[in-house]
Structures are given as structure tokens and as C-alpha cells.
Design an enzyme around this catalytic site. Structure first.
Site, PDB file in Angstrom:
ATOM      1  N   LYS A 131       0.949  -1.109  -0.065  1.00 22.31           N
ATOM      2  CA  LYS A 131      -0.050   0.007  -0.042  1.00 22.31           C
ATOM      3  C   LYS A 131       0.985   1.241  -0.055  1.00 22.31           C
ATOM      4  CE  LYS A 131      -1.429   1.603   4.222  1.00 22.31           C
ATOM      5  NZ  LYS A 131      -1.199   3.141   4.369  1.00 22.31           N
ATOM      6  N   ASN A 132       1.818   1.371   0.786  1.00 26.36           N
ATOM      7  CA  ASN A 132       2.907   2.483   0.982  1.00 26.36           C
ATOM      8  C   ASN A 132       3.716   2.789  -0.231  1.00 26.36           C
ATOM      9  OD1 ASN A 132       1.473   2.995   3.315  1.00 26.36           O
ATOM     10  ND2 ASN A 132       3.436   2.397   4.689  1.00 26.36           N
ATOM     11  N   ARG A 155      -3.655  10.445   5.155  1.00 27.18           N
ATOM     12  CA  ARG A 155      -2.656  11.076   5.324  1.00 27.18           C
ATOM     13  C   ARG A 155      -1.851  11.498   3.900  1.00 27.18           C
ATOM     14  NH1 ARG A 155      -0.522  14.087   8.819  1.00 27.18           N
ATOM     15  NH2 ARG A 155       1.754  13.899   7.787  1.00 27.18           N
ATOM     16  N   CYS A 186      -3.350  12.669  13.849  1.00 27.47           N
ATOM     17  CA  CYS A 186      -4.014  11.353  13.746  1.00 27.47           C
ATOM     18  C   CYS A 186      -3.535  10.764  15.218  1.00 27.47           C
ATOM     19  CB  CYS A 186      -3.804  10.564  12.691  1.00 27.47           C
ATOM     20  SG  CYS A 186      -2.065   9.898  12.561  1.00 27.47           S
ATOM     21  N   ARG A 217       1.782  14.472  13.400  1.00 33.85           N
ATOM     22  CA  ARG A 217       2.100  14.205  11.980  1.00 33.85           C
ATOM     23  C   ARG A 217       2.076  15.644  11.004  1.00 33.85           C
ATOM     24  NH1 ARG A 217      -0.052   8.470  10.080  1.00 33.85           N
ATOM     25  NH2 ARG A 217       1.686   8.581   8.747  1.00 33.85           N
ATOM     26  N   LYS A 231      14.851  16.388   8.872  1.00 34.11           N
ATOM     27  CA  LYS A 231      14.543  14.950   9.812  1.00 34.11           C
ATOM     28  C   LYS A 231      14.456  13.881   8.326  1.00 34.11           C
ATOM     29  CE  LYS A 231      11.107  13.815  13.234  1.00 34.11           C
ATOM     30  NZ  LYS A 231      10.274  14.315  13.909  1.00 34.11           N
ATOM     31  N   SER A 240      12.084  11.774   6.473  1.00 34.97           N
ATOM     32  CA  SER A 240      10.551  11.707   6.393  1.00 34.97           C
ATOM     33  C   SER A 240      10.333  11.016   5.110  1.00 34.97           C
ATOM     34  CB  SER A 240       9.813  12.925   6.287  1.00 34.97           C
ATOM     35  OG  SER A 240       8.663  12.820   5.739  1.00 34.97           O
ATOM     36  N   VAL A 241       9.596   9.904   5.261  1.00 33.66           N
ATOM     37  CA  VAL A 241       9.327   9.214   4.144  1.00 33.66           C
ATOM     38  C   VAL A 241       8.206   9.999   3.143  1.00 33.66           C
ATOM     39  CG1 VAL A 241       7.975   6.958   3.460  1.00 33.66           C
ATOM     40  CG2 VAL A 241       9.277   6.942   5.380  1.00 33.66           C
ATOM     41  N   ASP A 301       5.975   0.441  12.015  1.00 31.70           N
ATOM     42  CA  ASP A 301       4.988  -0.111  11.607  1.00 31.70           C
ATOM     43  C   ASP A 301       4.513  -1.412  11.975  1.00 31.70           C
ATOM     44  OD1 ASP A 301       3.900   2.369  10.351  1.00 31.70           O
ATOM     45  OD2 ASP A 301       4.103   1.439   8.230  1.00 31.70           O
ATOM     46  N   ILE A 357      10.118   6.878  16.148  1.00 33.41           N
ATOM     47  CA  ILE A 357       9.088   7.823  15.045  1.00 33.41           C
ATOM     48  C   ILE A 357       8.120   8.737  15.238  1.00 33.41           C
ATOM     49  CG2 ILE A 357       8.598   7.484  12.533  1.00 33.41           C
ATOM     50  CD1 ILE A 357      11.335   6.430  13.096  1.00 33.41           C
ATOM     51  N   ARG A 385      -8.070  -0.298   5.743  1.00 34.00           N
ATOM     52  CA  ARG A 385      -7.129   0.792   5.033  1.00 34.00           C
ATOM     53  C   ARG A 385      -6.150   0.189   4.528  1.00 34.00           C
ATOM     54  NH1 ARG A 385      -5.342   4.683   8.454  1.00 34.00           N
ATOM     55  NH2 ARG A 385      -3.720   5.066   6.786  1.00 34.00           N
TER      56      ARG A 385
END
Ligand code: UD1
Length: 419
Positions: free
Chosen positions: A22-23, A94, A118, A123, A163, A165-166, A307, A329, A399
Site C-alpha cells: 500500500k505504501n 494522510r 491522527c 504528523r 529529519k 521523512s518518508v 509499522d 518515529i 485501510r
């Protein structure tokens, strides 16, 4: 509202095929905004977030077809897209923020709903915005929307993310493909989903050079090519089912993966004495009678993923001795703990550290899911008790986990959706 009913303590045995990530799918879908050429994306997971991103793209005028049976998405953007990403779509996911960079890069303006906070933390998106500003964008936040514009096009420049951040790495990487000149991105996230995005963008014709683990150079282009891409496997789903096998004393073959990509997770589970046989594109997981407690810290890739923190915590409740987790994180990612405690888990929290007392009997309970990964940790806990567990608010689970009941039932679990 739908619920899940689980009666656990069955040893899981069989084969689980891991879905596409998904990501990885979400930023790839956002990146298709850049092109008018035909794009076909294969191995797409059929989960709510992907459907939301498809709706978002269709809302802005893209022509996106999702073939659920074949797990394929086909996209043609043969007209100008609208540049407004509305609140009702971004609020549930998001990753909606990922359309900001590509819309701005292609059309010179974008209005994207500010994603809210969230349950796992505030975030913010400040890193995304300051990078776009550095590239020459005018950015303001008004009435809950990010409103961004550029005079001509975005300008290539040096961006050192403050920082890792994905999302910011993905957003700015996609935007820089259409910026004028060269963009040097430093202190980038290096998650496998970012590698997959780079592969996709290069297939589209973008000029990207990854130098070392955290540096990416991008040369802006103007024309792109039609592309077919198959999405990388979901490493978090894979880790979740590996833990399910260990928790239930089961034996599972987890296939359609690349074990090298999840070597940190496999090493940690090996330290707990979970037995994992690695093959080229699958692993076989089993567990001896005893498993050992360990200490872990979540970190950006290649560190242990945040995750998978909630899921490994459930396994720790069954391990010998005391285990600890330091969550580096997200500031509020122990929402699952209060529900696990209601099942009898003995877990102490101090700030971003959790202390998990092992060899704990878990009991069935009626539970409330709070976020995606917390939800799946409750499913795992339910599988580890022979009593009945009911999990409410499972829309979080939908989700991000494709056909979870089907996958687990096919390996002997009792798990039912109550409507
Ligand atoms: C992505 C993943 C999510 C995963 C997370 C960390 C997707 C769709 N989601 O989320 O599943 O848990 O990476 O691996 O791929 N931060 C800021 N300012 C910003 C952006 C981030 O302070 O502008 C902070 C966040 O609050 C967090 C940390 O940076 O503390 C990492 O967040 P980030 O890597 O951006 O996570 P996401 O991309 O949102």
C-alpha cells in the site's frame, strides 16, 4: 459498524501470499499526475487507502480504472487536471498530501487539504512545505488548505531534509522530476517503497540518480513515456504474518516476498528464537517452544519499522523475560497498549518506551481498534488466546490489509467479520 470475531489458539499452518505494498502504491499513484501517457500499475493491493487515492485522482479529473480482480490500475491523464484535493478525501488518508508536489510541479499551482493530526501523533507537513518553498513555491496555509503556486516552474536546488521523512522524500522527489535544473536531495528516507517509486519514475523517463543510502540527485525533464510497473511486496504485511505464525506456534510459508528487504525484522525475530528459513522469494516460519525477549528501537529503514512495532509487542507478551521497545518515529504510537492490557498483557509505558513482561496469558475481550497497525496487533493478540475476542472499528484494518480474514482462515484461524 463491522466487527471482527476471533477465537484463537489454533496453530496456523499453510501458505500466505503477500500483497503489493500500500505504501508503495500510494506515492506511485500520486506520481502519475506528472504524465499524460498511459500507465499500468500491477500487483496493487485492494485496500481502502488505495481506493481513496483512486477516488482522489478521479476527482481531480484523472481517468483511473481499478481492476480489483486483476489488481491492476490503468491511468490516462489526457486533459488538464484540477488542482484541488478536497478535505473529504485527504482527511481519511494522510498520503493525500502526496499529490501536492506533483500538482505543483506540473500545473504551477495546487490547493490540498491539510491532513489533520491522527491518533499516532501530530504528523505535521512542515518538511514538505519548506522544501517546496526552497524550490521557489509560494506556500500558505488558509482555511485548512495548503495553497501553493509557482511563477514559472519549480527550481532545482539543494534540499537537506532536517529529519528523515518518508512522505516528504516522496513528495519532493516527485516534484523535482519536473523542476528546472538539478535538485539534490539529502538526508532522504530510504524505505523500500521509495526505491520502488524511484524505479517507477525512472521507467516514466525521469532522470534520478541515487547516490549512497540517503542522497538522491534529480535532473528535471519535460517529457515522459508510457509505463508498466509492478508494485513491490508489502513488507509490513509480511512481517505481520511471520509474527502470526510465531505467536500461534504455527508453521507458515510466506510467499511473494524478497527476504533480503526484511532482513532487520527477520534478524530480530531470529534473536527471539523464531525459526525462519529464507528462500529466494519466500520464507518458512516456525517456532520452538520457547521464545526469548529482546530490546528493540524503531528507526527509519533499514532499522526496525515503526509499522511493525505493535505487532512484535504482542509476540513479546509471550516471550521469556522482559522485552523493551523504544518508539523513535511517532510520539504517540502505543495506543494498542491499553487494549492489550485489557486482554491481560503486562506492559508499562514511560514516554516513548514500553516494557513488556513476558510469558503472559492473554484473555479474550471486546476491543477497540485505534489505527491501522494497532488494529492488526489486536488481531494477532486475538489469535493467541483461546477465548473469544471482538474487535470494533475495523475500518482502520481495511485501510491497509488485503483480505485479512481470508488469508488467516485459509491457514486454520477462526476469524469472522460481523456485520
Ligand atoms: C510513512 C508511512 C507510515 C510509516 C511512516 C514511518 C505511508 C503512506 N505511510 O508515513 O506507514 O509509519 O512513514 O515509517 O507510506 N514529520 C515532521 N514533519 C513533516 C513530515 C514528518 O515532523 O513534514 C515527522 C513525523 O511526525 C514523524 C516522522 O517525521 O515523527 C516520520 O514521519 P514520515 O516518515 O513523514 O511518515 P509518513 O510519510 O507520514
Amino acid at each position: 459498524m463491522e466487527k471482527l470475531e476471533i477465537i484463537g489458539k489454533k496453530k496456523l499452518s499453510g501458505v500466505i501470499s503477500i500483497s503489493g505494498s500500500k505504501n508503495a502504491t500510494l506515492p506511485i499513484l500520486a506520481a502519475t499526475i506528472l504524465t499524460e501517457k498511459k500507465v499500468k500499475i500491477k500487483n496493487v493491493p485492494i485496500v481502502r487507502d488505495v481506493e481513496t487515492m483512486v477516488s482522489l485522482l478521479n476527482t481531480i479529473g484523472s481517468s483511473v480504472k481499478l481492476n480489483k480482480k486483476k489488481k491492476i490500475i490503468e491511468i490516462i491523464n489526457n486533459k488538464n487536471l484540477k488542482t484541488l484535493a478536497p478535505y473529504n478525501l485527504v482527511k481519511t488518508m494522510r498520503a493525500g498530501i502526496l499529490v501536492l508536489g506533483p500538482l505543483l510541479a506540473k500545473y504551477g499551482s495546487a490547493k490540498v487539504s491539510l491532513p489533520g493530526g491522527c491518533s499516532i501523533g501530530s504528523r505535521p507537513v512542515d518538511i514538505h512545505l519548506s522544501a517546496l518553498k526552497k524550490m521557489g513555491a509560494n506556500v500558505k496555509v488558509k482555511n485548512g488548505y495548503i495553497i501553493a503556486s509557482t511563477k514559472k516552474s519549480l527550481r532545482g536546488c539543494l534540499i537537506k531534509f532536517p529529519k528523515i521523512s518518508v512522505g516528504a522524500t516522496q513528495n519532493i522527489l516527485i516534484a523535482s522530476c519536473f523542476a528546472k535544473g538539478k535538485t539534490k536531495l539529502r538526508n532522504c528516507a530510504s524505505e523500500p517503497e521509495i526505491q520502488d517509486l524511484i524505479i517507477f519514475l525512472k521507467k516514466l523517463g525521469c532522470k534520478i540518480n541515487k547516490i549512497g543510502e540517503r542522497s538522491i540527485d534529480v535532473e528535471g525533464v519535460k517529457n515522459l513515456k508510457p509505463t508498466i510497473h509492478s508494485v513491490i511486496f508489502d513488507r509490513i504485511e509480511a512481517g505481520t504474518y511471520i509474527i502470526a505464525a510465531a505467536l500461534t506456534n504455527g508453521r507458515l510459508k510466506i510467499k511473494n516476498i524478497d527476504p533480503k528487504i526484511i532482513s532487520t525484522e527477520i534478524n530480530m525475530l531470529n534473536k527471539m528464537k523464531v525459526q525462519i528459513v529464507k528462500k529466494k522469494n519466500y520464507v518458512i516460519v516456525s517456532r520452538p517452544k520457547k521464545i526469548c525477549g529482546i530490546n528493540i528501537e524503531t528507526r527509519p529503514y533499514p532499522g526496525f519499522p515503526t509499522d511493525l512495532q505493535a505487532q512484535i509487542m504482542v509476540l513479546m507478551t509471550k516471550a521469556e523475560g522482559i522485552s523493551t521497545i523504544k518508539e523513535n518515529i511517532f510520539e504517540n504510537r502505543f495506543m494498542h497498549v491499553s487494549e492489550l492490557r485489557r486482554m491481560g498483557a503486562n506492559i508499562e509505558i514511560e514516554g516513548n518506551r514500553a516494557k513488556i513482561y513476558g510469558k503472559n496469558q492473554l484473555y479474550g475481550a471486546e476491543l477497540m481498534a485505534t489505527d491501522l497497525r494497532a488494529s492488526v496487533s489486536l488481531v494477532l493478540a486475538g489469535l493467541a488466546t483461546e477465548e473469544k475476542t471482538i474487535i470494533n472499528r475495523i475500518y482502520h484494518l481495511d485501510r491497509g490489509y488485503e483480505q485479512i480474514e481470508k488469508k488467516l482462515s485459509s491457514c486454520g484461524a477462526y476469524i469472522k467479520r460481523l456485520k
